[in-house]
Design a protein around this motif. Structure first.
Motif, mmCIF file in Angstrom:
data_model
loop_
_atom_site.group_PDB
_atom_site.id
_atom_site.type_symbol
_atom_site.label_atom_id
_atom_site.label_comp_id
_atom_site.label_asym_id
_atom_site.label_seq_id
_atom_site.Cartn_x
_atom_site.Cartn_y
_atom_site.Cartn_z
ATOM 1 N N GLY A 122 35.251 145.571 90.666
ATOM 2 C CA GLY A 122 36.062 146.610 91.239
ATOM 3 C C GLY A 122 34.860 147.967 90.316
ATOM 4 N N ARG A 123 34.658 148.010 89.395
ATOM 5 C CA ARG A 123 33.996 149.636 88.955
ATOM 6 C C ARG A 123 31.646 148.239 88.986
ATOM 7 N NH1 ARG A 123 38.310 149.605 83.996
ATOM 8 N NH2 ARG A 123 39.376 150.757 84.820
ATOM 9 N N LEU A 124 32.133 147.032 88.252
ATOM 10 C CA LEU A 124 30.983 146.880 88.288
ATOM 11 C C LEU A 124 30.295 146.528 89.702
ATOM 12 C CD1 LEU A 124 31.360 143.514 86.164
ATOM 13 C CD2 LEU A 124 30.337 145.354 85.176
ATOM 14 N N CYS A 125 31.353 145.882 90.661
ATOM 15 C CA CYS A 125 30.674 146.269 92.221
ATOM 16 C C CYS A 125 29.761 147.308 92.332
ATOM 17 C CB CYS A 125 31.552 145.862 93.156
ATOM 18 S SG CYS A 125 30.655 145.892 94.472
ATOM 19 N N LEU A 126 30.640 148.549 92.231
ATOM 20 C CA LEU A 126 30.046 150.291 92.721
ATOM 21 C C LEU A 126 29.050 150.833 91.600
ATOM 22 C CD1 LEU A 126 30.639 152.732 94.338
ATOM 23 C CD2 LEU A 126 32.705 153.581 91.918
ATOM 24 N N GLN A 127 28.537 150.252 90.498
ATOM 25 C CA GLN A 127 27.586 150.599 89.432
ATOM 26 C C GLN A 127 26.329 149.859 90.175
ATOM 27 O OE1 GLN A 127 27.999 149.146 85.294
ATOM 28 N NE2 GLN A 127 26.289 150.108 84.975
ATOM 29 N N TRP A 128 26.726 148.630 90.578
ATOM 30 C CA TRP A 128 25.408 148.360 91.080
ATOM 31 C C TRP A 128 25.381 148.881 92.627
ATOM 32 C CZ3 TRP A 128 25.340 145.220 95.806
ATOM 33 C CH2 TRP A 128 24.307 144.649 95.913
ATOM 34 N N CYS A 129 26.110 149.005 93.077
ATOM 35 C CA CYS A 129 25.957 149.378 94.855
ATOM 36 C C CYS A 129 25.145 150.898 94.608
ATOM 37 C CB CYS A 129 27.538 149.835 95.770
ATOM 38 S SG CYS A 129 27.595 148.928 96.108
ATOM 39 N N LYS A 130 25.877 151.696 93.506
ATOM 40 C CA LYS A 130 24.845 153.349 93.309
ATOM 41 C C LYS A 130 23.585 152.761 93.443
ATOM 42 C CE LYS A 130 28.850 155.879 91.449
ATOM 43 N NZ LYS A 130 29.564 156.273 90.879
ATOM 44 N N GLY A 131 23.048 151.432 92.900
ATOM 45 C CA GLY A 131 21.736 151.365 93.038
ATOM 46 C C GLY A 131 21.010 150.807 93.676
ATOM 47 N N PRO A 133 19.522 150.651 98.231
ATOM 48 C CA PRO A 133 18.754 151.785 99.431
ATOM 49 C C PRO A 133 19.793 152.989 100.118
ATOM 50 C CG PRO A 133 18.055 149.828 99.443
ATOM 51 C CD PRO A 133 18.656 149.281 98.128
ATOM 52 N N GLN A 134 21.601 151.453 100.520
ATOM 53 C CA GLN A 134 22.121 151.927 101.232
ATOM 54 C C GLN A 134 22.461 153.308 100.978
ATOM 55 O OE1 GLN A 134 21.621 148.644 100.507
ATOM 56 N NE2 GLN A 134 22.925 147.729 101.599
ATOM 57 N N ALA A 135 22.816 153.436 99.401
ATOM 58 C CA ALA A 135 23.256 154.421 98.364
ATOM 59 C C ALA A 135 22.753 155.787 98.365
ATOM 60 C CB ALA A 135 23.653 154.233 96.857
ATOM 61 N N PHE A 136 21.632 155.390 98.869
ATOM 62 C CA PHE A 136 20.717 157.031 99.421
ATOM 63 C C PHE A 136 20.225 157.881 100.479
ATOM 64 C CE2 PHE A 136 19.714 155.416 94.944
ATOM 65 C CZ PHE A 136 19.980 155.823 94.510
ATOM 66 N N SER A 137 19.954 159.099 100.772
ATOM 67 C CA SER A 137 19.528 159.354 102.106
ATOM 68 C C SER A 137 18.471 159.009 102.538
ATOM 69 C CB SER A 137 19.887 160.876 102.183
ATOM 70 O OG SER A 137 19.509 161.636 102.767
ATOM 71 N N LYS A 142 17.885 161.385 98.400
ATOM 72 C CA LYS A 142 18.592 161.475 97.327
ATOM 73 C C LYS A 142 20.344 160.849 97.541
ATOM 74 C CE LYS A 142 18.111 166.653 97.209
ATOM 75 N NZ LYS A 142 18.594 168.672 97.068
ATOM 76 N N PRO A 143 20.867 160.482 96.248
ATOM 77 C CA PRO A 143 22.346 159.904 96.113
ATOM 78 C C PRO A 143 23.401 160.447 97.059
ATOM 79 C CG PRO A 143 21.779 160.447 93.720
ATOM 80 C CD PRO A 143 21.331 160.971 95.237
#
Length: 283
Positions: A122-131, A133-137, A142-143
């Protein structure tokens, strides 16, 4: 009809057990690997915490990124023909991974995949998700943490579901169980997984949800045990889809799976209607 699977065919199919085992840190979840047959077990080591099983003689893989986790999942579970070619777990993804890892028949020797742990996945997944396009407005650039967690839920559920659909193998996840107190000072146990969506949907994906905990016996001595029933006096998360497990079982995975596959189903507990219970209490 060609697409209809007869009862005899279905009963002859080899079907693995899919489950998750939760427990507090240090309870011995990783050591459960020692209760499995060495030659037919593949250890997916996400924790890099194999000191407890340093003498274990089985095979290991060590994913380091979320892409590694997805690649191993499609290599183990095969392609999902319902997906588009540009999607993870599609035919294109599977073919690319087979070129990378080699002939998938190398996996035929393994009956059980032991994944330690879903918490780190789950941590590896979240780290990837934060990078992504869906993780930016889209408006400000902005994130957007809500977008990151939304993608995280989709990714984790897809990954878990794909592994769950690996019919001929046993798939076991382990994860950390957190203990906290609610507003009424009651103990509440929750899986330590990033994002609430995964924790809520996980019990519906796997066959077995088991908590490994220390339980006092009649003499007052502590011993480790598997808690398997949803209705248990400890408040631990648990579910037994097989209907063959007792409330408490010894923490031995090989013997547990044997009982799940070949044991006798337990009789259903008869519950009185609520109004009858209320009438008795009122008397």
């Amino acid at each position: 009809m060609k697409n209809i699977i007869s009862a005899d065919q279905r009963l002859k199919e080899q079907r693995g057990v899919k489950g998750v085992i939760f427990g507090k840190a240090g309870i011995g979840k990783t050591s459960l690997l020692l209760t499995l047959p060495t030659k037919s077990t593949l250890f997916m080591d996400l924790e890099a915490g194999d000191l407890a099983i340093e003498n274990w003689r089985g095979d290991t893989i060590r994913p380091q990124t979320w892409q590694d986790c997805r690649d191993f999942a499609v290599f183990i579970g095969g392609a999902n023909p319902a997906l588009r070619e540009d999607q993870p777990f599609s035919n294109a993804h599977y073919e690319a991974v087979c070129k990378k890892f080699g002939n998938p028949e190398v996996l035929n020797k393994y009956e059980t995949i032991f994944i330690d742990s879903i918490t780190v996945a789950g941590r590896l997944c979240l780290q990837w998700c934060k990078g992504q396009p869906q993780a930016f407005s889209e408006r400000t650039g902005k994130p957007d943490i809500r977008g990151a967690y939304g993608l995280h839920g989709q990714e984790m559920i897809s990954w878990l579901t794909h592994l769950q659909h690996t019919r001929d193998k046993n798939i076991w996840f382990v994860g950390i169980l957190d203990e906290r107190s609610d507003e009424f000072n009651r103990k509440v146990f929750t899986p330590q997984i990033e994002g609430s969506k995964v924790g809520l949907e996980l019990p519906g994906i796997v066959d077995q949800v088991i908590t490994m905990a220390e339980i006092k016996n009649e003499e007052g001595n502590l011993s480790r045990a598997f808690i398997n029933h949803t209705l248990n006096p400890f408040g631990y998360p648990a579910k037994d889809r097989s209907g063959r497990l007792d409330l408490l079982e010894e923490p031995h995975l090989a013997r547990l799976m044997e009982k799940i596959k070949t044991g006798n189903r337990l009789p259903l507990i008869h519950l009185e209607p609520i109004n009858q219970i209320e009438n008795k209490e009122n008397k």
